[in-house]
Design a protein around this motif. Structure first.
Motif, PDB file in Angstrom:
ATOM      1  N   SER A   1      70.477  58.581   0.785  1.00  0.00           N
ATOM      2  CA  SER A   1      70.923  59.975   0.434  1.00  0.00           C
ATOM      3  C   SER A   1      71.833  60.607   1.720  1.00  0.00           C
ATOM      4  O   SER A   1      71.831  60.236   2.861  1.00  0.00           O
ATOM      5  N   TYR A   2      72.485  61.710   1.472  1.00  0.00           N
ATOM      6  CA  TYR A   2      73.449  62.447   2.125  1.00  0.00           C
ATOM      7  C   TYR A   2      72.685  63.776   2.652  1.00  0.00           C
ATOM      8  O   TYR A   2      71.943  64.363   1.906  1.00  0.00           O
ATOM      9  N   CYS A   3      73.020  64.103   4.063  1.00  0.00           N
ATOM     10  CA  CYS A   3      72.539  65.114   4.716  1.00  0.00           C
ATOM     11  C   CYS A   3      73.452  65.696   5.530  1.00  0.00           C
ATOM     12  O   CYS A   3      74.277  65.057   6.392  1.00  0.00           O
TER      13      CYS A   3
ATOM     14  N   GLY B   1      75.531  79.991  28.249  1.00  0.00           N
ATOM     15  CA  GLY B   1      75.633  81.400  27.618  1.00  0.00           C
ATOM     16  C   GLY B   1      76.421  81.474  26.424  1.00  0.00           C
ATOM     17  O   GLY B   1      76.709  82.601  25.711  1.00  0.00           O
ATOM     18  N   GLN B   2      76.820  80.226  25.880  1.00  0.00           N
ATOM     19  CA  GLN B   2      77.595  80.170  24.592  1.00  0.00           C
ATOM     20  C   GLN B   2      76.877  79.446  23.359  1.00  0.00           C
ATOM     21  O   GLN B   2      76.213  78.421  23.396  1.00  0.00           O
ATOM     22  N   ARG B   3      76.908  80.189  22.590  1.00  0.00           N
ATOM     23  CA  ARG B   3      76.147  79.691  21.267  1.00  0.00           C
ATOM     24  C   ARG B   3      77.002  78.718  20.799  1.00  0.00           C
ATOM     25  O   ARG B   3      78.122  78.490  20.477  1.00  0.00           O
ATOM     26  N   VAL B   4      76.355  77.419  20.467  1.00  0.00           N
ATOM     27  CA  VAL B   4      77.084  76.097  20.122  1.00  0.00           C
ATOM     28  C   VAL B   4      76.398  75.595  18.686  1.00  0.00           C
ATOM     29  O   VAL B   4      75.228  75.901  18.586  1.00  0.00           O
ATOM     30  N   LEU B   5      77.005  75.122  17.915  1.00  0.00           N
ATOM     31  CA  LEU B   5      76.813  74.463  16.391  1.00  0.00           C
ATOM     32  C   LEU B   5      77.247  73.061  16.545  1.00  0.00           C
ATOM     33  O   LEU B   5      78.378  72.813  16.552  1.00  0.00           O
ATOM     34  N   LEU B   6      76.256  72.110  16.121  1.00  0.00           N
ATOM     35  CA  LEU B   6      76.613  70.691  16.029  1.00  0.00           C
ATOM     36  C   LEU B   6      76.168  70.365  14.607  1.00  0.00           C
ATOM     37  O   LEU B   6      74.989  70.623  14.028  1.00  0.00           O
ATOM     38  N   VAL B   7      77.150  69.952  13.781  1.00  0.00           N
ATOM     39  CA  VAL B   7      77.202  69.381  12.323  1.00  0.00           C
ATOM     40  C   VAL B   7      77.053  67.941  12.503  1.00  0.00           C
ATOM     41  O   VAL B   7      78.158  67.299  12.976  1.00  0.00           O
ATOM     42  N   LEU B   8      76.153  67.381  11.698  1.00  0.00           N
ATOM     43  CA  LEU B   8      76.084  65.688  11.661  1.00  0.00           C
ATOM     44  C   LEU B   8      76.211  65.405  10.282  1.00  0.00           C
ATOM     45  O   LEU B   8      75.425  65.936   9.496  1.00  0.00           O
ATOM     46  N   SER B   9      77.015  64.531   9.755  1.00  0.00           N
ATOM     47  CA  SER B   9      77.175  64.201   8.407  1.00  0.00           C
ATOM     48  C   SER B   9      76.493  62.708   8.511  1.00  0.00           C
ATOM     49  O   SER B   9      76.646  61.818   9.269  1.00  0.00           O
TER      50      SER B   9
END
Length: 148
Positions: free
Chosen positions: A94-96, A106-114
């Protein structure tokens, strides 16, 4: 005999992993595994690389899921999956897209993992459970994020 209900129960198991992860319900997440169930984490194809980490058993799994506490919020969004049932065992992939957000300096961070999960399932006490879960990180993207 494979039934639609077997496929649905296994898909519910996969979705349960994501739900419990995002709600930080680590004991329930660990409970989705057989008592000796394990997770192996890979960066790249598990056929050509060694796992970065292997966690086995309910207690160790629940402890490892504490890592999610380091993020302000996560969303595991499940996509397509394949499931092949053979009696009381099954395999699947399955994919996620796992999105992790936190503040760093002080910086908002986004990490996206496939992520691709390559799973072995067993019917344990009349319910489907993970017995072996390979968590394969195909790619990642870390970047600054702003509130909308």
């Amino acid at each position: 005999m494979t039934t639609v209900s077997d496929h649905q129960a296994i898909r519910d198991l996969v979705d349960g992993w994501a739900h419990f992860a995002d709600r930080r319900l680590r004991q329930q997440q660990a409970g989705l595994f057989t008592p000796d169930g394990k997770v192996a984490v890979y960066a790249g194809d598990p056929g050509s690389t060694e796992p970065m980490q292997v966690i086995e058993g309910h207690a160790a799994l629940a402890k490892s899921f504490e890592i999610l506490q380091t993020y302000d919020v996560t969303t595991h969004f499940n996509g397509q999956s394949t499931i092949n049932v053979d009696g009381d065992t099954a395999t699947g992939e399955s994919y996620c897209l796992a999105q992790h957000m936190w503040t760093e300096n002080g910086q908002r961070v986004l990490l996206v993992l496939s992520i691709r999960y390559v799973d072995t399932f067993v019917r344990h006490d009349s319910e489907w459970r993970f017995s072996d879960r390979k968590l394969v990180i195909d790619w990642s993207d870390k970047r600054p994020s702003s509130e909308s």
